[in-house]
Design an enzyme around this catalytic site. Structure first.
Site, mmCIF file in Angstrom:
data_model
loop_
_atom_site.group_PDB
_atom_site.id
_atom_site.type_symbol
_atom_site.label_atom_id
_atom_site.label_comp_id
_atom_site.label_asym_id
_atom_site.label_seq_id
_atom_site.Cartn_x
_atom_site.Cartn_y
_atom_site.Cartn_z
ATOM 1 N N TYR A 39 0.824 -1.209 0.000
ATOM 2 C CA TYR A 39 0.000 0.000 0.000
ATOM 3 C C TYR A 39 0.862 1.266 0.000
ATOM 4 O O TYR A 39 0.347 2.353 -0.246
ATOM 5 C CB TYR A 39 -0.909 0.042 1.230
ATOM 6 C CG TYR A 39 -1.892 -1.081 1.369
ATOM 7 C CD1 TYR A 39 -2.124 -2.001 0.343
ATOM 8 C CD2 TYR A 39 -2.612 -1.240 2.554
ATOM 9 C CE1 TYR A 39 -3.029 -3.035 0.498
ATOM 10 C CE2 TYR A 39 -3.525 -2.276 2.706
ATOM 11 C CZ TYR A 39 -3.725 -3.176 1.690
ATOM 12 O OH TYR A 39 -4.615 -4.201 1.856
ATOM 13 N N HIS A 95 0.895 -11.608 1.819
ATOM 14 C CA HIS A 95 -0.163 -10.807 1.187
ATOM 15 C C HIS A 95 -0.882 -11.569 0.069
ATOM 16 O O HIS A 95 -2.108 -11.526 -0.035
ATOM 17 C CB HIS A 95 0.438 -9.506 0.632
ATOM 18 C CG HIS A 95 -0.561 -8.437 0.369
ATOM 19 N ND1 HIS A 95 -0.228 -7.111 0.313
ATOM 20 C CD2 HIS A 95 -1.900 -8.483 0.129
ATOM 21 C CE1 HIS A 95 -1.313 -6.394 0.069
ATOM 22 N NE2 HIS A 95 -2.337 -7.204 -0.057
#
Length: 264
Positions: A39, A95
Protein backbone atom coordinates in the site's frame (compact mmCIF):
# COMPACT_ATOMS: atom_id res chain seq x y z
CA UNK A 1 -3.53 -10.27 22.36
CA UNK A 2 -6.18 -11.62 19.98
CA UNK A 3 -7.10 -9.73 16.84
CA UNK A 4 -9.95 -7.28 17.53
CA UNK A 5 -12.86 -8.28 15.32
CA UNK A 6 -13.27 -4.76 13.99
CA UNK A 7 -10.64 -2.48 12.51
CA UNK A 8 -9.74 0.18 9.99
CA UNK A 9 -8.44 -0.82 6.57
CA UNK A 10 -6.05 1.50 4.74
CA UNK A 11 -6.08 0.16 1.18
CA UNK A 12 -5.66 3.01 -1.34
CA UNK A 13 -5.22 5.62 1.41
CA UNK A 14 -2.02 7.66 1.72
CA UNK A 15 -0.38 10.82 2.95
CA UNK A 16 -1.42 13.38 5.58
CA UNK A 17 -5.09 12.49 5.09
CA UNK A 18 -4.42 8.93 6.18
CA UNK A 19 -2.26 10.05 9.11
CA UNK A 20 -5.10 12.25 10.34
CA UNK A 21 -7.66 9.48 9.86
CA UNK A 22 -5.51 7.06 11.88
CA UNK A 23 -5.25 9.60 14.71
CA UNK A 24 -9.01 10.14 14.66
CA UNK A 25 -9.76 6.42 14.49
CA UNK A 26 -7.65 5.60 17.53
CA UNK A 27 -9.18 8.52 19.44
CA UNK A 28 -12.66 7.11 18.62
CA UNK A 29 -11.71 3.71 19.99
CA UNK A 30 -10.46 1.70 17.02
CA UNK A 31 -8.25 -1.13 18.28
CA UNK A 32 -7.07 -2.61 14.97
CA UNK A 33 -5.33 -0.98 11.98
CA UNK A 34 -4.61 -2.98 8.82
CA UNK A 35 -1.95 -1.95 6.30
CA UNK A 36 0.52 -3.58 3.89
CA UNK A 37 3.92 -3.02 2.36
CA UNK A 38 2.31 -2.83 -1.08
CA UNK A 39 0.00 0.00 0.00
CA UNK A 40 3.09 2.22 0.39
CA UNK A 41 1.46 3.90 3.38
CA UNK A 42 3.07 2.25 6.42
CA UNK A 43 4.97 5.45 7.27
CA UNK A 44 1.74 7.48 7.11
CA UNK A 45 0.08 4.94 9.42
CA UNK A 46 3.08 5.09 11.75
CA UNK A 47 2.90 8.86 12.01
CA UNK A 48 -0.76 8.64 12.95
CA UNK A 49 -0.10 5.95 15.55
CA UNK A 50 2.77 7.99 17.01
CA UNK A 51 0.42 10.93 17.57
CA UNK A 52 -1.95 8.86 19.71
CA UNK A 53 -1.98 6.66 22.77
CA UNK A 54 -1.84 3.59 20.56
CA UNK A 55 -0.09 1.02 22.74
CA UNK A 56 -3.17 -1.21 22.75
CA UNK A 57 -3.88 -0.92 19.01
CA UNK A 58 -3.37 -4.15 17.06
CA UNK A 59 -1.40 -3.44 13.87
CA UNK A 60 -1.38 -5.81 10.90
CA UNK A 61 0.85 -5.49 7.85
CA UNK A 62 1.48 -7.77 4.89
CA UNK A 63 4.66 -8.91 3.18
CA UNK A 64 4.64 -8.36 -0.59
CA UNK A 65 5.66 -11.22 -2.87
CA UNK A 66 8.84 -9.44 -4.01
CA UNK A 67 10.13 -10.03 -0.45
CA UNK A 68 9.22 -13.69 0.07
CA UNK A 69 12.74 -15.16 0.32
CA UNK A 70 13.86 -15.85 3.86
CA UNK A 71 16.18 -12.92 4.50
CA UNK A 72 13.98 -10.58 2.45
CA UNK A 73 11.05 -11.31 4.75
CA UNK A 74 13.12 -10.43 7.83
CA UNK A 75 14.62 -7.30 6.26
CA UNK A 76 11.27 -6.07 4.95
CA UNK A 77 9.59 -6.55 8.33
CA UNK A 78 12.33 -4.53 10.01
CA UNK A 79 11.63 -1.75 7.51
CA UNK A 80 7.90 -2.07 8.14
CA UNK A 81 8.43 -1.83 11.90
CA UNK A 82 10.53 1.32 11.43
CA UNK A 83 7.88 2.92 9.22
CA UNK A 84 5.07 1.93 11.58
CA UNK A 85 7.11 3.20 14.56
CA UNK A 86 6.51 -0.08 16.40
CA UNK A 87 9.08 -2.17 18.23
CA UNK A 88 7.06 -5.24 17.37
CA UNK A 89 4.35 -5.63 14.73
CA UNK A 90 1.31 -7.47 16.04
CA UNK A 91 0.76 -9.52 12.90
CA UNK A 92 2.34 -10.02 9.47
CA UNK A 93 0.56 -11.77 6.63
CA UNK A 94 1.70 -13.32 3.36
CA UNK A 95 -0.16 -10.81 1.19
CA UNK A 96 -0.66 -13.08 -1.84
CA UNK A 97 0.54 -16.58 -2.67
CA UNK A 98 3.85 -16.46 -4.51
CA UNK A 99 3.02 -16.23 -8.23
CA UNK A 100 3.76 -19.57 -9.90
CA UNK A 101 5.18 -20.70 -6.53
CA UNK A 102 8.35 -18.82 -7.43
CA UNK A 103 9.35 -18.74 -3.76
CA UNK A 104 8.10 -21.84 -1.95
CA UNK A 105 5.51 -20.92 0.66
CA UNK A 106 7.39 -23.02 3.19
CA UNK A 107 10.43 -20.72 2.96
CA UNK A 108 8.29 -17.65 3.65
CA UNK A 109 6.50 -19.36 6.54
CA UNK A 110 9.85 -20.35 8.05
CA UNK A 111 10.97 -16.73 7.80
CA UNK A 112 7.80 -15.53 9.52
CA UNK A 113 8.37 -18.09 12.25
CA UNK A 114 11.90 -16.72 12.72
CA UNK A 115 10.57 -13.15 12.69
CA UNK A 116 8.28 -14.12 15.57
CA UNK A 117 11.14 -15.76 17.44
CA UNK A 118 13.23 -12.61 16.98
CA UNK A 119 10.42 -10.44 18.36
CA UNK A 120 9.85 -8.62 15.07
CA UNK A 121 6.21 -9.81 15.01
CA UNK A 122 3.84 -11.41 17.50
CA UNK A 123 1.69 -13.43 15.09
CA UNK A 124 1.52 -14.33 11.42
CA UNK A 125 -1.07 -15.44 8.93
CA UNK A 126 -1.95 -15.51 5.26
CA UNK A 127 -4.08 -13.60 2.79
CA UNK A 128 -5.82 -14.57 -0.45
CA UNK A 129 -5.14 -18.26 0.22
CA UNK A 130 -7.28 -20.97 -1.32
CA UNK A 131 -8.18 -24.16 0.55
CA UNK A 132 -5.30 -26.07 -1.07
CA UNK A 133 -2.83 -23.35 -0.13
CA UNK A 134 -4.14 -23.24 3.42
CA UNK A 135 -3.80 -27.01 3.67
CA UNK A 136 -0.20 -26.74 2.54
CA UNK A 137 0.54 -23.98 5.06
CA UNK A 138 -1.13 -25.98 7.84
CA UNK A 139 0.93 -29.04 6.92
CA UNK A 140 4.11 -27.00 7.31
CA UNK A 141 3.54 -24.89 10.44
CA UNK A 142 0.28 -26.15 11.96
CA UNK A 143 -3.09 -24.43 11.98
CA UNK A 144 -2.46 -23.02 15.47
CA UNK A 145 0.34 -20.87 14.04
CA UNK A 146 -1.82 -19.33 11.29
CA UNK A 147 -3.88 -16.65 12.98
CA UNK A 148 -5.99 -15.57 10.01
CA UNK A 149 -6.65 -15.84 6.30
CA UNK A 150 -7.56 -12.40 4.99
CA UNK A 151 -9.88 -12.77 2.00
CA UNK A 152 -12.50 -10.85 0.06
CA UNK A 153 -15.86 -11.27 1.79
CA UNK A 154 -18.99 -9.14 1.41
CA UNK A 155 -22.69 -9.93 0.86
CA UNK A 156 -22.16 -10.38 -2.88
CA UNK A 157 -19.01 -12.53 -2.54
CA UNK A 158 -19.36 -14.73 0.51
CA UNK A 159 -16.46 -17.08 -0.28
CA UNK A 160 -18.17 -19.87 1.65
CA UNK A 161 -15.87 -22.76 0.76
CA UNK A 162 -12.86 -20.89 2.10
CA UNK A 163 -14.61 -19.43 5.15
CA UNK A 164 -15.88 -22.92 6.06
CA UNK A 165 -12.36 -24.35 5.68
CA UNK A 166 -11.00 -21.60 7.93
CA UNK A 167 -13.64 -22.31 10.55
CA UNK A 168 -12.96 -26.05 10.51
CA UNK A 169 -9.27 -25.34 11.14
CA UNK A 170 -9.94 -22.67 13.78
CA UNK A 171 -8.32 -19.99 11.58
CA UNK A 172 -9.98 -16.59 11.81
CA UNK A 173 -11.37 -15.04 8.63
CA UNK A 174 -10.48 -11.39 8.07
CA UNK A 175 -12.91 -9.95 5.53
CA UNK A 176 -11.49 -7.31 3.23
CA UNK A 177 -13.55 -5.06 0.97
CA UNK A 178 -16.49 -5.69 3.33
CA UNK A 179 -18.64 -2.95 1.78
CA UNK A 180 -17.97 -4.07 -1.82
CA UNK A 181 -16.56 -0.63 -2.72
CA UNK A 182 -19.76 0.99 -1.49
CA UNK A 183 -22.06 -1.22 -3.54
CA UNK A 184 -23.88 -2.41 -0.41
CA UNK A 185 -25.50 0.98 0.15
CA UNK A 186 -27.50 0.60 -3.08
CA UNK A 187 -28.89 -2.85 -2.27
CA UNK A 188 -32.62 -2.97 -1.53
CA UNK A 189 -32.40 -5.91 0.89
CA UNK A 190 -29.68 -4.28 2.95
CA UNK A 191 -31.49 -0.95 2.93
CA UNK A 192 -34.72 -2.57 4.10
CA UNK A 193 -32.94 -4.30 7.00
CA UNK A 194 -31.18 -1.04 7.83
CA UNK A 195 -34.50 0.82 7.95
CA UNK A 196 -35.89 -1.73 10.42
CA UNK A 197 -32.93 -1.12 12.75
CA UNK A 198 -32.71 2.63 12.10
CA UNK A 199 -29.12 2.29 10.88
CA UNK A 200 -27.35 2.34 7.49
CA UNK A 201 -26.89 -0.45 4.95
CA UNK A 202 -23.14 -0.21 5.49
CA UNK A 203 -23.58 -0.70 9.24
CA UNK A 204 -25.86 -3.69 8.63
CA UNK A 205 -23.24 -5.26 6.37
CA UNK A 206 -20.47 -4.86 8.95
CA UNK A 207 -22.73 -6.23 11.69
CA UNK A 208 -23.54 -9.25 9.51
CA UNK A 209 -19.82 -9.98 9.06
CA UNK A 210 -19.07 -9.70 12.75
CA UNK A 211 -22.05 -11.89 13.71
CA UNK A 212 -20.66 -14.54 11.36
CA UNK A 213 -17.46 -14.44 13.41
CA UNK A 214 -15.37 -12.60 10.82
CA UNK A 215 -12.91 -9.80 11.46
CA UNK A 216 -13.90 -6.82 9.30
CA UNK A 217 -11.68 -3.94 8.24
CA UNK A 218 -13.62 -1.28 6.28
CA UNK A 219 -11.69 1.67 4.91
CA UNK A 220 -12.94 5.20 4.35
CA UNK A 221 -11.69 8.69 3.65
CA UNK A 222 -14.36 10.35 5.79
CA UNK A 223 -14.36 10.87 9.54
CA UNK A 224 -18.14 10.51 9.75
CA UNK A 225 -17.90 7.09 8.10
CA UNK A 226 -15.18 6.07 10.55
CA UNK A 227 -17.56 6.89 13.38
CA UNK A 228 -20.55 5.27 11.68
CA UNK A 229 -18.63 2.08 10.92
CA UNK A 230 -17.51 1.80 14.53
CA UNK A 231 -21.13 1.85 15.72
CA UNK A 232 -21.86 -1.31 13.70
CA UNK A 233 -20.41 -3.30 16.59
CA UNK A 234 -23.54 -2.53 18.64
CA UNK A 235 -26.07 -3.76 16.07
CA UNK A 236 -27.75 -7.12 16.69
CA UNK A 237 -29.30 -8.61 13.57
CA UNK A 238 -32.09 -11.18 13.72
CA UNK A 239 -31.79 -14.70 12.34
CA UNK A 240 -34.04 -13.63 9.47
CA UNK A 241 -31.81 -10.61 8.75
CA UNK A 242 -28.79 -12.90 8.61
CA UNK A 243 -30.56 -15.35 6.31
CA UNK A 244 -31.71 -12.58 3.99
CA UNK A 245 -28.15 -11.26 3.67
CA UNK A 246 -26.81 -14.78 3.18
CA UNK A 247 -29.15 -14.97 0.19
CA UNK A 248 -27.40 -12.08 -1.57
CA UNK A 249 -24.33 -14.11 -2.53
CA UNK A 250 -23.61 -14.00 -6.27
CA UNK A 251 -19.89 -14.82 -6.29
CA UNK A 252 -19.10 -11.28 -7.38
CA UNK A 253 -15.35 -11.03 -6.86
CA UNK A 254 -13.93 -7.50 -7.09
CA UNK A 255 -10.21 -8.10 -6.48
CA UNK A 256 -8.82 -10.57 -9.02
CA UNK A 257 -5.35 -9.61 -10.31
CA UNK A 258 -3.59 -11.64 -12.98
CA UNK A 259 -1.26 -13.15 -10.35
CA UNK A 260 -4.16 -14.43 -8.22
CA UNK A 261 -4.34 -18.15 -7.45
CA UNK A 262 -6.96 -20.45 -8.97
CA UNK A 263 -9.85 -19.55 -6.70
CA UNK A 264 -12.08 -22.14 -5.04
Amino acid sequence: MMIPNFGMGTFRLKGPTLTELITEAVAMGYKHIDTAQAYENEADVGKGLAQTRSEDVFVTTKVWFESFKHQQVLDSLKQSADKLQRDCIDMALIHWPSPNDEVPMEETLDALTEAREQGLIKHFGVSNFTIDLMDRAIAHVGADNIMTNQIEVHPFMQNRKVTDACESNDIKVTAYLPLAKGEVVENDTLRAIAAQHNVTAAQVTLAWEMQKGFITIPSTTKTEHLRSNLKAQKIQLTAQDMADIDGLDRNERIIDPDFAPDWD
